[in-house]
Design a protein around this motif. Structure first.
Motif, PDB file in Angstrom:
ATOM      1  N   ILE A 274      31.175  80.733 -24.966  1.00 10.45           N
ATOM      2  CA  ILE A 274      30.004  80.698 -24.090  1.00 10.45           C
ATOM      3  C   ILE A 274      30.034  79.421 -23.248  1.00 10.45           C
ATOM      4  O   ILE A 274      30.470  78.360 -23.707  1.00 10.45           O
ATOM      5  CB  ILE A 274      28.695  80.767 -24.914  1.00 10.45           C
ATOM      6  N   ILE A 275      29.601  79.536 -22.003  1.00  8.02           N
ATOM      7  CA  ILE A 275      29.541  78.371 -21.120  1.00  8.02           C
ATOM      8  C   ILE A 275      28.549  77.349 -21.672  1.00  8.02           C
ATOM      9  O   ILE A 275      27.427  77.683 -22.069  1.00  8.02           O
ATOM     10  CB  ILE A 275      29.126  78.797 -19.697  1.00  8.02           C
ATOM     11  N   ASN A 276      28.986  76.110 -21.729  1.00  5.04           N
ATOM     12  CA  ASN A 276      28.140  74.965 -22.102  1.00  5.04           C
ATOM     13  C   ASN A 276      27.567  75.043 -23.516  1.00  5.04           C
ATOM     14  O   ASN A 276      26.604  74.338 -23.835  1.00  5.04           O
ATOM     15  CB  ASN A 276      26.998  74.787 -21.089  1.00  5.04           C
ATOM     16  N   GLY A 277      28.154  75.880 -24.358  1.00  4.79           N
ATOM     17  CA  GLY A 277      27.683  75.955 -25.743  1.00  4.79           C
ATOM     18  C   GLY A 277      26.232  76.369 -25.849  1.00  4.79           C
ATOM     19  O   GLY A 277      25.535  75.990 -26.803  1.00  4.79           O
ATOM     20  N   ALA A 278      25.752  77.175 -24.891  1.00  2.00           N
ATOM     21  CA  ALA A 278      24.330  77.529 -24.837  1.00  2.00           C
ATOM     22  C   ALA A 278      24.007  78.741 -25.706  1.00  2.00           C
ATOM     23  O   ALA A 278      23.315  79.660 -25.267  1.00  2.00           O
ATOM     24  CB  ALA A 278      23.922  77.792 -23.392  1.00  2.00           C
ATOM     25  N   SER A 279      24.480  78.749 -26.929  1.00  3.48           N
ATOM     26  CA  SER A 279      24.201  79.848 -27.850  1.00  3.48           C
ATOM     27  C   SER A 279      22.921  79.564 -28.634  1.00  3.48           C
ATOM     28  O   SER A 279      22.489  78.412 -28.769  1.00  3.48           O
ATOM     29  CB  SER A 279      25.365  80.035 -28.830  1.00  3.48           C
ATOM     30  N   ASP A 280      22.320  80.613 -29.155  1.00  7.14           N
ATOM     31  CA  ASP A 280      21.079  80.459 -29.926  1.00  7.14           C
ATOM     32  C   ASP A 280      21.283  79.549 -31.136  1.00  7.14           C
ATOM     33  O   ASP A 280      20.416  78.724 -31.458  1.00  7.14           O
ATOM     34  CB  ASP A 280      20.569  81.825 -30.385  1.00  7.14           C
ATOM     35  N   SER A 281      22.438  79.690 -31.800  1.00  7.03           N
ATOM     36  CA  SER A 281      22.682  78.887 -33.002  1.00  7.03           C
ATOM     37  C   SER A 281      22.831  77.407 -32.672  1.00  7.03           C
ATOM     38  O   SER A 281      22.345  76.546 -33.411  1.00  7.03           O
ATOM     39  CB  SER A 281      23.932  79.400 -33.729  1.00  7.03           C
ATOM     40  N   ARG A 282      23.467  77.097 -31.570  1.00 10.80           N
ATOM     41  CA  ARG A 282      23.610  75.695 -31.166  1.00 10.80           C
ATOM     42  C   ARG A 282      22.266  75.117 -30.708  1.00 10.80           C
ATOM     43  O   ARG A 282      21.925  73.979 -31.029  1.00 10.80           O
ATOM     44  CB  ARG A 282      24.645  75.571 -30.037  1.00 10.80           C
TER      45      ARG A 282
ATOM     46  N   ALA B  13      23.964  71.779 -27.935  1.00  7.40           N
ATOM     47  CA  ALA B  13      23.893  72.825 -26.918  1.00  7.40           C
ATOM     48  C   ALA B  13      23.527  72.290 -25.551  1.00  7.40           C
ATOM     49  O   ALA B  13      22.681  71.405 -25.419  1.00  7.40           O
ATOM     50  CB  ALA B  13      22.877  73.883 -27.331  1.00  7.40           C
ATOM     51  N   GLY B  14      24.153  72.855 -24.532  1.00  6.90           N
ATOM     52  CA  GLY B  14      23.744  72.639 -23.152  1.00  6.90           C
ATOM     53  C   GLY B  14      22.978  73.859 -22.691  1.00  6.90           C
ATOM     54  O   GLY B  14      22.354  74.551 -23.491  1.00  6.90           O
TER      55      GLY B  14
ATOM     56  N   PRO C 235      22.195  73.960 -14.854  1.00  8.79           N
ATOM     57  CA  PRO C 235      22.940  74.169 -16.101  1.00  8.79           C
ATOM     58  C   PRO C 235      23.679  72.870 -16.431  1.00  8.79           C
ATOM     59  O   PRO C 235      24.013  72.098 -15.532  1.00  8.79           O
ATOM     60  CB  PRO C 235      23.935  75.280 -15.739  1.00  8.79           C
ATOM     61  N   PHE C 236      23.946  72.625 -17.704  1.00  2.60           N
ATOM     62  CA  PHE C 236      24.650  71.389 -18.044  1.00  2.60           C
ATOM     63  C   PHE C 236      25.452  71.531 -19.329  1.00  2.60           C
ATOM     64  O   PHE C 236      25.067  72.255 -20.237  1.00  2.60           O
ATOM     65  CB  PHE C 236      23.687  70.199 -18.150  1.00  2.60           C
ATOM     66  N   ASP C 237      26.554  70.828 -19.356  1.00  5.23           N
ATOM     67  CA  ASP C 237      27.423  70.761 -20.523  1.00  5.23           C
ATOM     68  C   ASP C 237      26.853  69.719 -21.493  1.00  5.23           C
ATOM     69  O   ASP C 237      26.371  68.671 -21.056  1.00  5.23           O
ATOM     70  CB  ASP C 237      28.832  70.351 -20.066  1.00  5.23           C
ATOM     71  N   PRO C 238      26.899  69.969 -22.803  1.00  7.80           N
ATOM     72  CA  PRO C 238      26.382  68.977 -23.757  1.00  7.80           C
ATOM     73  C   PRO C 238      27.021  67.605 -23.623  1.00  7.80           C
ATOM     74  O   PRO C 238      26.380  66.586 -23.906  1.00  7.80           O
ATOM     75  CB  PRO C 238      26.720  69.593 -25.124  1.00  7.80           C
ATOM     76  N   HIS C 239      28.255  67.555 -23.149  1.00  9.38           N
ATOM     77  CA  HIS C 239      28.950  66.275 -23.037  1.00  9.38           C
ATOM     78  C   HIS C 239      28.561  65.477 -21.794  1.00  9.38           C
ATOM     79  O   HIS C 239      29.061  64.355 -21.610  1.00  9.38           O
ATOM     80  CB  HIS C 239      30.467  66.492 -23.040  1.00  9.38           C
ATOM     81  N   GLN C 240      27.670  66.028 -20.942  1.00  4.85           N
ATOM     82  CA  GLN C 240      27.281  65.273 -19.749  1.00  4.85           C
ATOM     83  C   GLN C 240      26.639  63.944 -20.112  1.00  4.85           C
ATOM     84  O   GLN C 240      26.613  63.013 -19.311  1.00  4.85           O
ATOM     85  CB  GLN C 240      26.364  66.108 -18.867  1.00  4.85           C
TER      86      GLN C 240
END
Length: 308
Positions: free
Chosen positions: A140-148, A165-166, A189-194
């Motif tokens: 999934i893009i940017n780790g934007a899953s429900d679990s994260r 999660a992003g 949208p954003f990546d968690p590592h930003q």
């Protein structure tokens, strides 16, 4: 260093973090006329068990620098001052600003990407209980899953802190494919590592890509292409995240970044300087394997050619 035939026509281009100190990590020579995209950052934390060279598990992502990304909604500013947990901030709603989050994109597994299959052979189960170990999971893009997202919910999080999660791009309608950028934390949208840009030493390699002299695409056009690539990566390239020691079959954050740069024809100084071990090994594996994906080979070859 690249040895240009005419050094007199070369200009120096720095691949640097976006900060006032201008701390260069890699210097490269670039022929005059090529256009450096200062508003676009390619960020790399290579996989390494040695912190001086990278980090475990490492990550690659791309950032789009907007002028108003530091604007923060007052109600969110107040909530952060009170150290409210993420879910409390999400419940406030009414997001109107970037709230410090930088638009960025990377590819993640939705959860822990290790699958262990038990050995079902009745004659060897007692001696060998594990049949197979796979490092793969739905991506999934940017780790934007429900679990994260749930992992962040009960903790204090803002744009400067590490998070699981992003947020991703959403499509409003499958027929129109209208992209929705805003989410419950930011208009981007954003990546968690930003958040690593607030701790620049974490990012081991930072570069700004280049356009060829005759490439007249505007900033807005390139941003739109990046968003379309990210939103369609799952359908166009892979629904899975996987790791196979830089092997041809893997699809992870490295793969995502390399294919994006190749698709958009953005030249990367770090690849030009042959500084990326992940790219070198992965590209070699794809080229040497008869069963590799033709689309990936085409885009990787294009990236290698335009960068060098």
């Amino acid at each position: 260093m690249i040895n240009w035939e005419n050094l007199g026509t070369a200009v120096m281009g720095n691949t640097v973090p976006y900060n006032t100190n201008d701390q260069s990590r890699i210097i490269t020579s670039v022929k005059a006329g090529f256009k450096k995209l200062d508003w676009l950052r390619i960020c790399r934390i290579p996989l390494s068990f040695n912190s001086s060279k990278g980090a475990f598990p490492g990550h690659y992502w791309i950032e789009i620098i907007h002028e108003k990304e530091d604007m923060i909604d007052q109600h969110i500013r107040n909530a952060r001052e009170e150290k409210k947990v993420e879910q409390e901030i999400i419940d406030l709603g009414n997001v109107q600003s970037a709230n410090g989050f930088r638009e960025s994109y990377g590819w993640y597994p939705i959860a822990l990407p290790v699958t262990i299959t038990p050995n079902d052979n009745p004659y060897s189960t007692s001696d060998i209980p594990i049949g197979r170990i796979e490092i793969k999971e739905q991506g999934i893009i940017n780790g934007a899953s429900d679990s994260r997202i749930a992992k962040d919910a009960s903790k204090y999080r803002d744009h400067t802190t590490e998070r699981d999660a992003g947020r991703e791009i959403k499509k409003k309608d499958e027929k129109t494919e209208v992209m929705i950028l805003e989410n419950n934390l930011s208009i981007y949208p954003f990546d968690p590592h930003q958040s690593s840009r607030f701790r620049e030493s974490e990012i081991k390699m930072v570069s700004h890509p280049y356009l060829f002299p005759r490439d007249n695409r505007t900033k807005d056009e390139i941003i739109e292409e990046i968003r379309k690539f990210a939103s369609s990566f799952s359908s166009d390239h892979s629904k899975l995240w996987s790791w196979c020691i830089d092997g041809y079959s893997e699809v992870n954050c490295h793969t995502f970044l390399f294919l994006l740069l190749g698709k958009l024809e953005l030249a990367d100084p770090i690849i030009a300087e042959d500084k990326d071990d992940h790219f070198r090994r992965y590209f070699k594996s794809v080229k040497s394997n008869n069963f590799s994906n033709p689309k990936r080979l085409e885009l990787l070859t294009k990236l290698d050619d335009i960068s060098k």
